[in-house]
Motif scaffolding. Structure first.
Motif, PDB file in Angstrom:
ATOM      1  N   ARG A 138       0.831  -1.211   0.000  1.00  0.00           N
ATOM      2  CA  ARG A 138       0.000   0.000   0.000  1.00  0.00           C
ATOM      3  C   ARG A 138       0.864   1.258   0.000  1.00  0.00           C
ATOM      4  O   ARG A 138       0.538   2.242  -0.668  1.00  0.00           O
ATOM      5  CB  ARG A 138      -0.931  -0.003   1.206  1.00  0.00           C
ATOM      6  CG  ARG A 138      -1.954  -1.143   1.206  1.00  0.00           C
ATOM      7  CD  ARG A 138      -2.928  -0.983   2.356  1.00  0.00           C
ATOM      8  NE  ARG A 138      -3.647  -2.211   2.630  1.00  0.00           N
ATOM      9  CZ  ARG A 138      -3.414  -3.018   3.656  1.00  0.00           C
ATOM     10  NH1 ARG A 138      -2.477  -2.708   4.532  1.00  0.00           N
ATOM     11  NH2 ARG A 138      -4.119  -4.119   3.825  1.00  0.00           N
ATOM     12  N   PHE A 139       1.952   1.219   0.785  1.00  0.00           N
ATOM     13  CA  PHE A 139       2.852   2.383   0.825  1.00  0.00           C
ATOM     14  C   PHE A 139       3.448   2.638  -0.555  1.00  0.00           C
ATOM     15  O   PHE A 139       3.456   3.776  -1.040  1.00  0.00           O
ATOM     16  CB  PHE A 139       3.973   2.152   1.845  1.00  0.00           C
ATOM     17  CG  PHE A 139       5.035   3.208   1.811  1.00  0.00           C
ATOM     18  CD1 PHE A 139       4.817   4.447   2.396  1.00  0.00           C
ATOM     19  CD2 PHE A 139       6.251   2.979   1.178  1.00  0.00           C
ATOM     20  CE1 PHE A 139       5.795   5.439   2.351  1.00  0.00           C
ATOM     21  CE2 PHE A 139       7.231   3.960   1.131  1.00  0.00           C
ATOM     22  CZ  PHE A 139       6.999   5.186   1.720  1.00  0.00           C
ATOM     23  N   TYR A 140       3.969   1.602  -1.188  1.00  0.00           N
ATOM     24  CA  TYR A 140       4.573   1.782  -2.508  1.00  0.00           C
ATOM     25  C   TYR A 140       3.538   2.301  -3.508  1.00  0.00           C
ATOM     26  O   TYR A 140       3.852   3.156  -4.346  1.00  0.00           O
ATOM     27  CB  TYR A 140       5.149   0.466  -3.010  1.00  0.00           C
ATOM     28  CG  TYR A 140       6.358  -0.016  -2.247  1.00  0.00           C
ATOM     29  CD1 TYR A 140       7.364   0.866  -1.866  1.00  0.00           C
ATOM     30  CD2 TYR A 140       6.501  -1.350  -1.898  1.00  0.00           C
ATOM     31  CE1 TYR A 140       8.471   0.434  -1.155  1.00  0.00           C
ATOM     32  CE2 TYR A 140       7.600  -1.796  -1.188  1.00  0.00           C
ATOM     33  CZ  TYR A 140       8.585  -0.892  -0.822  1.00  0.00           C
ATOM     34  OH  TYR A 140       9.679  -1.334  -0.128  1.00  0.00           O
ATOM     35  N   GLU A 148       6.856  -2.101  -7.571  1.00  0.00           N
ATOM     36  CA  GLU A 148       7.220  -2.534  -6.226  1.00  0.00           C
ATOM     37  C   GLU A 148       5.979  -2.962  -5.443  1.00  0.00           C
ATOM     38  O   GLU A 148       6.015  -3.940  -4.683  1.00  0.00           O
ATOM     39  CB  GLU A 148       7.938  -1.413  -5.486  1.00  0.00           C
ATOM     40  CG  GLU A 148       9.336  -1.116  -5.988  1.00  0.00           C
ATOM     41  CD  GLU A 148       9.353  -0.213  -7.229  1.00  0.00           C
ATOM     42  OE1 GLU A 148       8.265   0.087  -7.786  1.00  0.00           O
ATOM     43  OE2 GLU A 148      10.461   0.208  -7.630  1.00  0.00           O
ATOM     44  N   ALA A 149       4.880  -2.218  -5.633  1.00  0.00           N
ATOM     45  CA  ALA A 149       3.633  -2.569  -4.956  1.00  0.00           C
ATOM     46  C   ALA A 149       3.139  -3.949  -5.412  1.00  0.00           C
ATOM     47  O   ALA A 149       2.751  -4.785  -4.584  1.00  0.00           O
ATOM     48  CB  ALA A 149       2.569  -1.515  -5.232  1.00  0.00           C
ATOM     49  N   LEU A 150       3.170  -4.190  -6.702  1.00  0.00           N
ATOM     50  CA  LEU A 150       2.730  -5.485  -7.213  1.00  0.00           C
ATOM     51  C   LEU A 150       3.567  -6.611  -6.620  1.00  0.00           C
ATOM     52  O   LEU A 150       3.038  -7.657  -6.225  1.00  0.00           O
ATOM     53  CB  LEU A 150       2.815  -5.498  -8.745  1.00  0.00           C
ATOM     54  CG  LEU A 150       2.479  -6.831  -9.434  1.00  0.00           C
ATOM     55  CD1 LEU A 150       1.067  -7.290  -9.088  1.00  0.00           C
ATOM     56  CD2 LEU A 150       2.648  -6.699 -10.942  1.00  0.00           C
ATOM     57  N   ASN A 151       4.859  -6.394  -6.548  1.00  0.00           N
ATOM     58  CA  ASN A 151       5.741  -7.421  -5.990  1.00  0.00           C
ATOM     59  C   ASN A 151       5.377  -7.737  -4.537  1.00  0.00           C
ATOM     60  O   ASN A 151       5.346  -8.913  -4.127  1.00  0.00           O
ATOM     61  CB  ASN A 151       7.188  -6.960  -6.074  1.00  0.00           C
ATOM     62  CG  ASN A 151       8.152  -8.002  -5.556  1.00  0.00           C
ATOM     63  OD1 ASN A 151       8.227  -9.109  -6.077  1.00  0.00           O
ATOM     64  ND2 ASN A 151       8.900  -7.671  -4.517  1.00  0.00           N
ATOM     65  N   ARG A 172      -5.559  -6.022 -10.529  1.00  0.00           N
ATOM     66  CA  ARG A 172      -5.625  -4.622 -10.968  1.00  0.00           C
ATOM     67  C   ARG A 172      -4.272  -4.119 -11.471  1.00  0.00           C
ATOM     68  O   ARG A 172      -4.178  -3.569 -12.577  1.00  0.00           O
ATOM     69  CB  ARG A 172      -6.125  -3.761  -9.797  1.00  0.00           C
ATOM     70  CG  ARG A 172      -6.094  -2.274 -10.045  1.00  0.00           C
ATOM     71  CD  ARG A 172      -6.780  -1.523  -8.911  1.00  0.00           C
ATOM     72  NE  ARG A 172      -6.298  -1.921  -7.605  1.00  0.00           N
ATOM     73  CZ  ARG A 172      -5.150  -1.521  -7.057  1.00  0.00           C
ATOM     74  NH1 ARG A 172      -4.357  -0.692  -7.735  1.00  0.00           N
ATOM     75  NH2 ARG A 172      -4.798  -1.918  -5.848  1.00  0.00           N
ATOM     76  N   LEU A 173      -3.242  -4.306 -10.666  1.00  0.00           N
ATOM     77  CA  LEU A 173      -1.932  -3.791 -11.063  1.00  0.00           C
ATOM     78  C   LEU A 173      -1.324  -4.600 -12.202  1.00  0.00           C
ATOM     79  O   LEU A 173      -0.639  -4.045 -13.065  1.00  0.00           O
ATOM     80  CB  LEU A 173      -0.974  -3.798  -9.864  1.00  0.00           C
ATOM     81  CG  LEU A 173      -1.248  -2.731  -8.806  1.00  0.00           C
ATOM     82  CD1 LEU A 173      -0.300  -2.880  -7.629  1.00  0.00           C
ATOM     83  CD2 LEU A 173      -1.123  -1.334  -9.394  1.00  0.00           C
ATOM     84  N   GLY A 174      -1.590  -5.901 -12.209  1.00  0.00           N
ATOM     85  CA  GLY A 174      -1.100  -6.711 -13.324  1.00  0.00           C
ATOM     86  C   GLY A 174      -1.651  -6.210 -14.646  1.00  0.00           C
ATOM     87  O   GLY A 174      -0.928  -6.127 -15.652  1.00  0.00           O
ATOM     88  N   SER A 175      -2.938  -5.833 -14.652  1.00  0.00           N
ATOM     89  CA  SER A 175      -3.553  -5.293 -15.864  1.00  0.00           C
ATOM     90  C   SER A 175      -2.980  -3.913 -16.200  1.00  0.00           C
ATOM     91  O   SER A 175      -2.638  -3.636 -17.361  1.00  0.00           O
ATOM     92  CB  SER A 175      -5.067  -5.204 -15.667  1.00  0.00           C
ATOM     93  OG  SER A 175      -5.686  -4.634 -16.794  1.00  0.00           O
ATOM     94  N   GLU A 176      -2.854  -3.043 -15.190  1.00  0.00           N
ATOM     95  CA  GLU A 176      -2.332  -1.693 -15.441  1.00  0.00           C
ATOM     96  C   GLU A 176      -0.911  -1.719 -15.992  1.00  0.00           C
ATOM     97  O   GLU A 176      -0.552  -0.920 -16.859  1.00  0.00           O
ATOM     98  CB  GLU A 176      -2.355  -0.880 -14.148  1.00  0.00           C
ATOM     99  CG  GLU A 176      -3.726  -0.455 -13.681  1.00  0.00           C
ATOM    100  CD  GLU A 176      -3.654   0.382 -12.413  1.00  0.00           C
ATOM    101  OE1 GLU A 176      -2.582   0.979 -12.146  1.00  0.00           O
ATOM    102  OE2 GLU A 176      -4.671   0.441 -11.689  1.00  0.00           O
TER     103      GLU A 176
END
Length: 232
Positions: A138-140, A148-151, A172-176
């Motif tokens: 969440r911070f990243y 970094e957030a996805l990781n 969500r982030l994988g798609s973005e």
């Protein structure tokens, strides 16, 4: 000023272990606006005290002074990380590290703090480990560091696949980011660990769709579609 500092120096040399002397020196430096000297004094006291709680209190004061009086956010981060090393699970410290790290644009220092805390979490404390990794993610993401957030969402999901927020964030982030491998792997993990045939079918179907449309892996997607049909 030089005379007063000399007096305080002599007081310290004669009563270095006496809390009353140390507090008197701190008060004198505060009242006379010697902020840099006060920070040095607080840091030295923290380094010499064997009590973690006392050290953390002193380092929090030093960090606050560095940030507010000396405009030294990086120095404040150093003090906060030192405090975290003394008490990794202090309720206030990670909040402060995140706040100051974001303010000075230094997410690497925050990452180091997360690593320090994670190293103190026991192997069986899955909930605490997943919670820390979710916090890092969440911070990243707030800092705009989506890769970094996805990781970190993936790392949280590895230890606690039941965390729905992690799976949703991976989708969500994988798609973005057009980074589809983690999405496929996450849904296959859900299918493998679920005993519900409906969940298994839906998860393998999602993995097949992402593999086909996102990764253009038609052969791999076909294998997964065959698994979906076998579950019907």
């Amino acid at each position: 000023d030089d005379r007063m500092l000399g007096y305080l120096g002599r007081a310290l040399s004669e009563g270095r272990e006496d809390p009353r002397v140390l507090d008197t020196v701190d008060a004198a430096l505060r009242e006379t606006g010697h902020d840099a000297e006060r920070v040095t004094h607080l840091e030295a006291r923290a380094a010499s005290t064997p009590d973690p709680a006392t050290a953390v209190g002193l380092l929090l004061r030093a960090a606050s002074l560095r940030e507010s009086k000396l405009s030294d956010g990086q120095g404040a981060l150093v003090d906060l990380r030192s405090a975290l090393a003394r008490q990794p699970f202090h309720p206030q410290l990670l909040d402060e590290v995140e706040r100051v790290g974001a303010a000075v644009g230094d997410p690497r220092s925050v990452a180091d703090a997360y690593a320090l805390v994670e190293g103190q979490i026991g192997a069986g404390e899955v909930e605490a480990l997943a919670g820390l990794r979710m916090r890092a993610a969440r911070f990243y993401e707030r800092c705009g560091l989506k890769h970094e957030a996805l990781n970190e969402y993936c790392r949280a999901f590895e230890v606690a696949p039941g965390v729905g927020e992690a799976l949703g964030a991976i989708d969500r982030l994988g798609s973005e980011l057009a980074t589809y491998e983690p999405v496929v792997q996450a849904h296959l993990i859900v299918a493998q660990r679920s005993e519900d045939p409906g969940v298994q079918r839906a998860s393998v179907r999602k993995a097949a769709e992402v593999l086909e449309v996102g990764l253009l892996d038609v052969a791999g997607a076909l294998d997964l579609w065959l698994q979906v049909f076998a579950l019907d």
